[in-house]
Design an enzyme around this catalytic site. Sequence first.
Site, PDB file in Angstrom:
ATOM      1  N   MET A  37       1.043  -1.609  -0.407  1.00 50.94           N
ATOM      2  CA  MET A  37       0.220   0.080   0.123  1.00 50.94           C
ATOM      3  C   MET A  37       0.890   1.279  -0.512  1.00 50.94           C
ATOM      4  O   MET A  37       0.742   2.467  -0.018  1.00 50.94           O
ATOM      5  CB  MET A  37      -0.582  -0.044   1.230  1.00 50.94           C
ATOM      6  N   LEU A  40       6.609   3.359   1.481  1.00 51.88           N
ATOM      7  CA  LEU A  40       7.149   1.790   1.650  1.00 51.88           C
ATOM      8  C   LEU A  40       9.370   2.244   2.514  1.00 51.88           C
ATOM      9  O   LEU A  40       8.775   3.055   3.039  1.00 51.88           O
ATOM     10  CB  LEU A  40       8.308   1.614  -0.070  1.00 51.88           C
ATOM     11  N   HIS A  41       8.657   0.701   3.609  1.00 51.77           N
ATOM     12  CA  HIS A  41       9.928   0.934   4.089  1.00 51.77           C
ATOM     13  C   HIS A  41      10.800   0.060   4.230  1.00 51.77           C
ATOM     14  O   HIS A  41      10.580  -0.753   3.246  1.00 51.77           O
ATOM     15  CB  HIS A  41       9.981   1.353   5.841  1.00 51.77           C
ATOM     16  N   HIS A  44       9.092  -3.535   3.287  1.00 51.37           N
ATOM     17  CA  HIS A  44       8.812  -3.186   1.752  1.00 51.37           C
ATOM     18  C   HIS A  44      10.096  -3.503   1.420  1.00 51.37           C
ATOM     19  O   HIS A  44       9.871  -4.776   0.156  1.00 51.37           O
ATOM     20  CB  HIS A  44       8.072  -2.339   1.669  1.00 51.37           C
ATOM     21  N   GLN A  68     -10.372  -2.266   2.083  1.00 50.84           N
ATOM     22  CA  GLN A  68      -9.733  -3.023   3.354  1.00 50.84           C
ATOM     23  C   GLN A  68     -10.018  -3.012   4.453  1.00 50.84           C
ATOM     24  O   GLN A  68      -8.965  -2.701   5.272  1.00 50.84           O
ATOM     25  CB  GLN A  68      -8.725  -4.174   3.145  1.00 50.84           C
ATOM     26  N   MET A 191       8.515  -2.282  11.249  1.00 48.13           N
ATOM     27  CA  MET A 191       8.426  -1.460  10.407  1.00 48.13           C
ATOM     28  C   MET A 191       6.971  -1.534  10.206  1.00 48.13           C
ATOM     29  O   MET A 191       6.374  -2.684   9.835  1.00 48.13           O
ATOM     30  CB  MET A 191       9.812  -1.494   9.793  1.00 48.13           C
ATOM     31  N   SER A 192       6.212  -0.150  10.084  1.00 42.81           N
ATOM     32  CA  SER A 192       5.013  -0.530   9.815  1.00 42.81           C
ATOM     33  C   SER A 192       5.165   1.159   9.382  1.00 42.81           C
ATOM     34  O   SER A 192       5.957   2.010   9.414  1.00 42.81           O
ATOM     35  CB  SER A 192       4.035  -0.555  10.740  1.00 42.81           C
ATOM     36  N   SER A 193       4.697   1.267   7.785  1.00 40.22           N
ATOM     37  CA  SER A 193       4.289   2.663   7.536  1.00 40.22           C
ATOM     38  C   SER A 193       3.639   3.552   8.878  1.00 40.22           C
ATOM     39  O   SER A 193       3.119   4.720   8.870  1.00 40.22           O
ATOM     40  CB  SER A 193       3.622   2.662   6.209  1.00 40.22           C
TER      41      SER A 193
HETATM   42  P1  AMP Z   1       1.228  -2.544   3.358  1.00 48.64           P
HETATM   43  O1  AMP Z   1       2.607  -1.826   2.962  1.00 48.64           O
HETATM   44  O2  AMP Z   1       1.630  -2.898   5.226  1.00 48.64           O
HETATM   45  O3  AMP Z   1      -0.026  -3.614   3.256  1.00 48.64           O
HETATM   46  O4  AMP Z   1       2.589  -4.108   3.476  1.00 48.64           O
HETATM   47  C1  AMP Z   1       3.001  -4.875   2.464  1.00 48.64           C
HETATM   48  C2  AMP Z   1       3.448  -5.969   2.466  1.00 48.64           C
HETATM   49  O5  AMP Z   1       4.520  -5.200   3.448  1.00 48.64           O
HETATM   50  C3  AMP Z   1       2.793  -6.962   3.444  1.00 48.64           C
HETATM   51  O6  AMP Z   1       2.928  -8.100   2.801  1.00 48.64           O
HETATM   52  C4  AMP Z   1       3.415  -6.623   4.678  1.00 48.64           C
HETATM   53  O7  AMP Z   1       2.739  -8.105   5.410  1.00 48.64           O
HETATM   54  C5  AMP Z   1       5.179  -6.842   4.433  1.00 48.64           C
HETATM   55  N1  AMP Z   1       5.438  -5.542   5.429  1.00 48.64           N
HETATM   56  C6  AMP Z   1       4.884  -5.289   6.156  1.00 48.64           C
HETATM   57  N2  AMP Z   1       5.311  -4.595   7.251  1.00 48.64           N
HETATM   58  C7  AMP Z   1       6.689  -5.317   6.950  1.00 48.64           C
HETATM   59  C8  AMP Z   1       7.635  -5.228   7.875  1.00 48.64           C
HETATM   60  N3  AMP Z   1       8.052  -4.802   9.082  1.00 48.64           N
HETATM   61  N4  AMP Z   1       9.029  -6.381   8.053  1.00 48.64           N
HETATM   62  C9  AMP Z   1       8.453  -7.168   6.670  1.00 48.64           C
HETATM   63  N5  AMP Z   1       7.223  -6.901   6.077  1.00 48.64           N
HETATM   64  C10 AMP Z   1       6.606  -6.466   5.655  1.00 48.64           C
END
Ligand code: AMP
Length: 289
Positions: A37, A40-41, A44, A68, A191-193
């Site tokens: 989504m 990115l960090h 990702h 979602q 890590m999380s957006s």
């Molecule tokens: P998102 O952009 O949050 O929907 O995440 C996209 C993908 O990145 C999903 O498969 C998440 O599980 C993965 N993801 C998110 N945060 C992390 C992280 N800290 N480490 C590894 N994968 C991640």
Amino acid sequence: MTTEVSSIPILRTAEETSDKARQWLADGDRVVLVPTMGALHEGHVSLIRLATGAGRKVVVSIFVNPTQFGAGEDLARYPRDFDGDLAKCSSAGADLVFAPSAAEMYPSGCSTTIEPPAIAGVLEGEFRPGHFAGVCTVVAKLFAITRCDIAVFGRKDYQQARVIETMTRDLCLPVELEFGETIRESGGLAMSSRNAYLNEDQRQRALAISEVLAVARDSFLEGTRTSQDLEQIMVMGLRGRVDSIDYAAVVHPETLGPRNAEDPAVALIAARIGATRLIDNRDLHARDQ
Ligand code: AMP
């Protein structure tokens, strides 16, 4: 001074993306999808790196999927950084960014959705009704559009990974799944957006989540085996640091349901710090994560 401009191709339509994938497949390459989504960090980026390899063409999808998000969730303010995302995709070795609009993904008349598997009903499913239907539907569409042979997901979203694995198997979708480990900041915070929402005090308090997961893992390895005891340890550690707990659960890794003391275990937490909802998890068997 040189300004780095990312040269990665960006496609906005399903048709162009499918056409590109068909070309690659005709050339004998395998298409690997990394759905995201955006914002990115390093988490990702690690998935994109995992996706790359000889004979692989890597498509990163960047789409903040409205279906979602529930009412009152953070869809409107979800972090966005498209230029930064392109640079990261490019340097991690992606071949294409698919960045559709919501209208492209959900044109009028698009009313079919996927009913997620039973394991979607617990944990996130209880607190975010409809979330996994949105996830399953968009992931199935992304599989179809990109014609991917392989798709890569993070274990950070443990339940999501299990739900997508089950959906892929149940619907016989011809996609192989690969999973990447959770990438953490130096203090342990996954890590999380959404970490971008946290101020310094909140970021400090957010550390409680990975800390209590580590404590639960240590307790498990030292012999505390019932879910109830392990859950109590986590709740005690979270109290006073996070603002509320949606769940702090120790469940069976396969069923995401109740387990016996001798069964394997995964611990999952969803907690709120201010208005920010964070999730994290830990396999309680693994010594190093
Ligand atoms: P998102 O952009 O949050 O929907 O995440 C996209 C993908 O990145 C999903 O498969 C998440 O599980 C993965 N993801 C998110 N945060 C992390 C992280 N800290 N480490 C590894 N994968 C991640």
